[in-house]
Design an enzyme around this catalytic site. Structure first.
Site: not given
Ligand code: NDP
Length: 284
Positions: A53, A97, A120
């Protein structure tokens, strides 16, 4: 029939080239898209995802920051960092994460992220907005899967879509997106009776299970579009999906490979959401 391969690396590259151009245009107006990534613990797969990422940000000309914490870190340290990033104008997206260590309340951590930086799309507001068809950050993995349909000219309208898996991050938002796109959606899970019968009805079959090669060719309707979200590491170290690629590619019309299918598209759509967030600050 041998299925057409939906290449996530190629589609991802194409979309990211456009994002890079837009990032340069925004930077010229004083806003460089910025993403902060938080990693807690030493999970090997999570470390790879975070590295990918951060690298993707650099390649697209985005600004990024990475924060890593030991597995036994006091959750308050992470909450404090999120509060700091929420107030930081350089940061347009914050990603924590998953999975987090057991002593964390993951929902509370995700809820601590400012809604306008929740790239997200996991916060309750975002989930509600997605359900209502309101503007929102679409969770990156199902968003990436939808891009395959767009690219291949496949309309979900009127199709039977079957999703295997009902997680908050993949199965449920995938169901919502396909429903909004006009498909008739069935969501299967571990309690589903006769999974094969459901799968065999699917014009669009999405596997998000976490079980290597579980969907086999005899479970797929001839001509179906098969999206394999699963990422499983085999004993020999190789990655494979939830779909048995070799048998299913002989039956399906389109199929995503693993690796090189949904995975790169997930990262691509994270960049898309971060860019969108940066654009919003300019227009605010
Ligand atoms: P979860 O473990 O959260 O969910 C798995 C789902 O599969 C659950 O709904 C579970 O049912 C269902 N399931 C488990 N066993 C069966 C079975 N035998 N028959 C039918 N359904 C079953 O996983 P995620 O959704 O987070 O991830 C799924 C896969 O996708 C994993 O391999 C993960 O690594 C991968 N992934 C890939 C991403 C990418 O970028 N490509 C991003 C995110 C995930 P129940 O709810 O009843 O337990």
């Amino acid at each position: 029939m041998t299925a057409h391969i939906l290449d996530g690396n190629a589609l991802g590259q194409k979309l990211r080239a456009g994002f890079k151009q837009k990032a340069e245009e925004l930077a010229a107006q004083g806003v460089r898209p910025g993403l902060a990534v938080i990693l807690v613990g030493e999970d090997a797969a999570s470390q790879v995802y975070v590295r990918n990422k951060v690298n993707a940000c650099a390649q697209a000309g985005f600004y990024s920051e990475k924060y890593t914490y030991a597995p036994d870190v006091d959750p308050q340290v992470v909450f404090d960092k999120i509060a700091e990033l929420n107030a930081d104008a350089k940061i347009h997206g914050i990603l924590v994460q998953l999975p987090l260590p057991r002593h964390f309340n993951a929902d509370a951590v995700l809820d601590a992220i400012a809604a306008e930086k929740d790239v997200d799309g996991f916060r309750a507001e975002n989930v509600g907005a997605l359900m209502q068809g309101q503007p929102c950050f679409i969770p990156c993995t199902p968003y990436g899967a939808m891009k395959f349909f767009e690219e291949a000219g496949i309309s979900p309208r009127g199709k039977e879509a079957v999703i295997v898996g009902r997680s908050n991050i993949v199965g449920k938002p995938m169901a919502m997106l396909l429903m909004h796109a006009g498909a008739t959606v069935t969501v299967c899970h571990s309690q589903t009776k006769d999974l094969k019968a459901h799968c065999l009805r699917a014009d669009i079959l999405v596997a998000a299970i976490g079980k290597p090669k579980m969907i086999t060719g005899d479970m797929v309707k001839p001509g179906a579009v098969v999206i394999d979200v699963g990422i499983n590491r085999m004993p020999d170290g190789k990655l494979c999906g939830d779909v048995d690629f070799e048998s299913v590619k002989e039956v399906a019309s389109f199929i995503t490979p693993v690796p090189g299918g949904v995975g790169p598209m997930t990262i691509t759509m994270l960049l898309a959401n971060t860019l969108e967030s940066a654009e919003r600050t300019l227009n605010a």
